[in-house]
Write a protein that holds these residues in place. Structure first.
Motif, PDB file in Angstrom:
ATOM      1  N   TRP A 154       0.829  -1.205   0.000  1.00 56.31           N
ATOM      2  CA  TRP A 154       0.000   0.000   0.000  1.00 56.31           C
ATOM      3  C   TRP A 154       0.867   1.259   0.000  1.00 56.31           C
ATOM      4  O   TRP A 154       0.634   2.198  -0.750  1.00 56.31           O
ATOM      5  N   ARG A 155       1.906   1.265   0.851  1.00 58.24           N
ATOM      6  CA  ARG A 155       2.777   2.433   0.961  1.00 58.24           C
ATOM      7  C   ARG A 155       3.522   2.690  -0.343  1.00 58.24           C
ATOM      8  O   ARG A 155       3.602   3.819  -0.816  1.00 58.24           O
ATOM      9  N   TRP A 156       4.085   1.635  -0.935  1.00 59.34           N
ATOM     10  CA  TRP A 156       4.799   1.807  -2.195  1.00 59.34           C
ATOM     11  C   TRP A 156       3.867   2.303  -3.299  1.00 59.34           C
ATOM     12  O   TRP A 156       4.253   3.122  -4.132  1.00 59.34           O
ATOM     13  N   SER A 157       2.642   1.812  -3.296  1.00 59.72           N
ATOM     14  CA  SER A 157       1.716   2.160  -4.379  1.00 59.72           C
ATOM     15  C   SER A 157       1.326   3.634  -4.375  1.00 59.72           C
ATOM     16  O   SER A 157       0.905   4.166  -5.406  1.00 59.72           O
TER      17      SER A 157
ATOM     18  N   GLU B   6       6.403  -3.215 -12.289  1.00 62.18           N
ATOM     19  CA  GLU B   6       7.782  -2.777 -12.547  1.00 62.18           C
ATOM     20  C   GLU B   6       8.079  -1.461 -11.833  1.00 62.18           C
ATOM     21  O   GLU B   6       9.150  -1.292 -11.236  1.00 62.18           O
ATOM     22  N   ARG B   7       7.126  -0.538 -11.884  1.00 66.80           N
ATOM     23  CA  ARG B   7       7.313   0.735 -11.175  1.00 66.80           C
ATOM     24  C   ARG B   7       7.308   0.523  -9.661  1.00 66.80           C
ATOM     25  O   ARG B   7       8.032   1.179  -8.924  1.00 66.80           O
ATOM     26  N   LEU B   8       6.464  -0.401  -9.211  1.00 67.97           N
ATOM     27  CA  LEU B   8       6.397  -0.707  -7.786  1.00 67.97           C
ATOM     28  C   LEU B   8       7.740  -1.237  -7.292  1.00 67.97           C
ATOM     29  O   LEU B   8       8.197  -0.886  -6.186  1.00 67.97           O
ATOM     30  N   ALA B   9       8.383  -2.074  -8.098  1.00 70.20           N
ATOM     31  CA  ALA B   9       9.697  -2.603  -7.728  1.00 70.20           C
ATOM     32  C   ALA B   9      10.730  -1.480  -7.607  1.00 70.20           C
ATOM     33  O   ALA B   9      11.574  -1.495  -6.698  1.00 70.20           O
ATOM     34  N   GLU B  10      10.671  -0.502  -8.512  1.00 71.49           N
ATOM     35  CA  GLU B  10      11.595   0.634  -8.429  1.00 71.49           C
ATOM     36  C   GLU B  10      11.404   1.404  -7.126  1.00 71.49           C
ATOM     37  O   GLU B  10      12.367   1.775  -6.449  1.00 71.49           O
TER      38      GLU B  10
ATOM     39  N   ILE C 124      12.698  -0.696  -4.074  1.00 65.01           N
ATOM     40  CA  ILE C 124      14.158  -0.704  -3.937  1.00 65.01           C
ATOM     41  C   ILE C 124      14.653   0.638  -3.416  1.00 65.01           C
ATOM     42  O   ILE C 124      15.529   0.717  -2.555  1.00 65.01           O
ATOM     43  N   ALA C 125      14.060   1.732  -3.914  1.00 64.05           N
ATOM     44  CA  ALA C 125      14.465   3.062  -3.458  1.00 64.05           C
ATOM     45  C   ALA C 125      14.160   3.276  -1.985  1.00 64.05           C
ATOM     46  O   ALA C 125      14.842   4.062  -1.314  1.00 64.05           O
ATOM     47  N   ASN C 126      13.156   2.582  -1.470  1.00 64.82           N
ATOM     48  CA  ASN C 126      12.747   2.774  -0.080  1.00 64.82           C
ATOM     49  C   ASN C 126      13.122   1.612   0.833  1.00 64.82           C
ATOM     50  O   ASN C 126      12.730   1.604   2.001  1.00 64.82           O
ATOM     51  N   SER C 127      13.857   0.632   0.305  1.00 68.57           N
ATOM     52  CA  SER C 127      14.197  -0.525   1.119  1.00 68.57           C
ATOM     53  C   SER C 127      15.240  -0.167   2.164  1.00 68.57           C
ATOM     54  O   SER C 127      15.982   0.813   2.026  1.00 68.57           O
ATOM     55  N   VAL C 128      15.292  -0.960   3.230  1.00 67.15           N
ATOM     56  CA  VAL C 128      16.232  -0.719   4.323  1.00 67.15           C
ATOM     57  C   VAL C 128      17.596  -1.271   3.935  1.00 67.15           C
ATOM     58  O   VAL C 128      17.713  -2.430   3.545  1.00 67.15           O
ATOM     59  N   PRO C 129      18.690  -0.458   4.002  1.00 70.02           N
ATOM     60  CA  PRO C 129      20.025  -0.947   3.642  1.00 70.02           C
ATOM     61  C   PRO C 129      20.438  -2.137   4.507  1.00 70.02           C
ATOM     62  O   PRO C 129      20.015  -2.250   5.653  1.00 70.02           O
ATOM     63  N   ALA C 130      21.276  -3.008   3.928  1.00 70.10           N
ATOM     64  CA  ALA C 130      21.789  -4.147   4.687  1.00 70.10           C
ATOM     65  C   ALA C 130      22.544  -3.647   5.911  1.00 70.10           C
ATOM     66  O   ALA C 130      23.307  -2.680   5.850  1.00 70.10           O
ATOM     67  N   GLY C 131      22.352  -4.335   7.030  1.00 69.51           N
ATOM     68  CA  GLY C 131      23.038  -3.929   8.253  1.00 69.51           C
ATOM     69  C   GLY C 131      22.225  -3.015   9.129  1.00 69.51           C
ATOM     70  O   GLY C 131      22.615  -2.713  10.253  1.00 69.51           O
ATOM     71  N   PHE C 132      21.082  -2.533   8.638  1.00 65.97           N
ATOM     72  CA  PHE C 132      20.215  -1.664   9.426  1.00 65.97           C
ATOM     73  C   PHE C 132      18.927  -2.412   9.748  1.00 65.97           C
ATOM     74  O   PHE C 132      18.454  -3.223   8.958  1.00 65.97           O
ATOM     75  N   THR C 133      18.368  -2.113  10.906  1.00 66.53           N
ATOM     76  CA  THR C 133      17.108  -2.714  11.319  1.00 66.53           C
ATOM     77  C   THR C 133      16.008  -1.684  11.245  1.00 66.53           C
ATOM     78  O   THR C 133      16.133  -0.606  11.829  1.00 66.53           O
ATOM     79  N   GLU C 134      14.947  -1.990  10.547  1.00 66.23           N
ATOM     80  CA  GLU C 134      13.823  -1.070  10.430  1.00 66.23           C
ATOM     81  C   GLU C 134      13.023  -1.059  11.723  1.00 66.23           C
ATOM     82  O   GLU C 134      12.722  -2.106  12.281  1.00 66.23           O
TER      83      GLU C 134
END
Length: 323
Positions: free
Chosen positions: A58-61, A114-118, A121-131
């Motif tokens: 929902w948030r990504w959309s 495809e746009r949702l995937a973009e 990825i732009a909003n994903s949590v970087p490796a090593g960080f905890t959301e």
């Protein structure tokens, strides 16, 4: 090997099959790229996984163009009151809503994913960080709305559960839809039990936000009961609907509405998994609810999806205004 965005597109297309987000074996339907992007690694309980995925999708959309947003939410079974079980039926639904043929609807869904995937990825949590996780959730929400009083009143009884230790306050909000914009002074909040109002603020989308300071800090898994009453100004004409749009997990929402016997609505609809804009759609859809002899309705919702609307809307009776 697929690039990360291609793998995520693949995982999203896998999730849309069958019942989509409502699939019973949802754990086996969520691929590794989607788990990384949605922060659901380690979540195995179906209900928890479904809630968090629903919230993320929902948030990504919200960052997509309206036609693509409509297409992907339908594809994942996030936006239909009847929760169509087959993907081909949801494609047909998209075609009808966009006034296009089914081939075009499928292209819109693919483009939207495809746009949702973009966005993901732009909003994903970087490796090593905890959301940060939600600090609390609602196990039970019971609301009684009295529309036969000089001033409309809503009584809310909520049972919350802490998801972490030392939860000292909860932030809540109520959207007033009426003959003007909501301001803090337009809404009276009385706390019957469970805390005290420690601050208020106007949130986006005409939501009146408030912070409730709890009597003591809650420990993880500890539950707490809250009792509130809301009243609006006497000169306000409320819009003909009442819905709950949860921000976070809500296991159960029990709603009772009492209408004025001299101003009964001509028809009442039950809203489930609805877009917020659908609440004011000129052509309502959904299950019709009958009034009892006291002019009341009662309806129950379970496992609410964050960001979607649940409740009722009605048409005022002939010669009446909104209740």
């Amino acid at each position: 090997m697929m690039a990360r965005d291609d793998q995520l597109v693949h995982d999203l297309k896998t999730l849309r099959k069958g019942r989509g987000i409502l699939a019973s074996a949802i754990g086996s339907r969520v691929g590794p790229a989607l788990r990384r992007a949605s922060g659901t690694n380690g979540l195995e309980h179906a209900a928890d996984l479904r809630r968090k995925l629903s919230d993320r999708l929902w948030r990504w959309s919200t960052e997509l163009p309206e036609d693509l947003r409509l297409a992907v939410l339908a594809a994942f079974a996030l936006d239909q009151p009847d929760q169509l079980p087959l993907y081909k039926d949801r494609v047909r639904l998209v075609a009808e809503r966009l006034n296009r043929d089914e081939r075009t609807a499928r292209r819109r869904i693919d483009e939207g994913i495809e746009r949702l995937a973009e966005v993901a990825i732009a909003n994903s949590v970087p490796a090593g960080f905890t959301e940060p996780a939600t600090s609390w959730h609602t196990e039970e929400l019971r609301v009684t709305l009295a529309l036969d009083q000089p001033t409309p009143e809503a009584f809310e009884f909520r049972r919350i559960v802490a998801d972490h230790d030392r939860i000292e306050h909860v932030d809540l909000a109520l959207a007033l839809t009426a003959n003007g914009l909501a301001r803090g002074e337009d809404l009276e909040i009385d706390v019957f039990h469970g805390g005290r109002v420690a601050g208020r603020a106007t949130e986006p989308a005409d939501r009146s936000g408030y912070r409730l300071a709890l009597p003591k800090a809650l420990r993880r898994h500890e539950s707490h009961q809250i009792g509130l009453r809301f009243r609006v100004r006497r000169d306000w004409l409320l819009a003909p609907h009442y819905v709950c749009v949860p921000k976070h997990r809500c296991s159960e929402f029990d709603l009772r509405v009492r209408f004025d016997l001299d101003h009964l609505p001509s028809r009442i609809w039950r809203l489930v998994n609805a877009f917020q804009r659908d609440v004011e759609d000129p052509e309502p859809r959904g299950e019709a609810l009958p009034l009892d002899r006291s002019g009341e309705i009662h309806t129950l919702f379970r496992e609410l999806t964050p960001g979607l609307a649940y409740g009722i809307r009605w048409h005022p009776g002939k010669g009446t205004g909104a209740a």
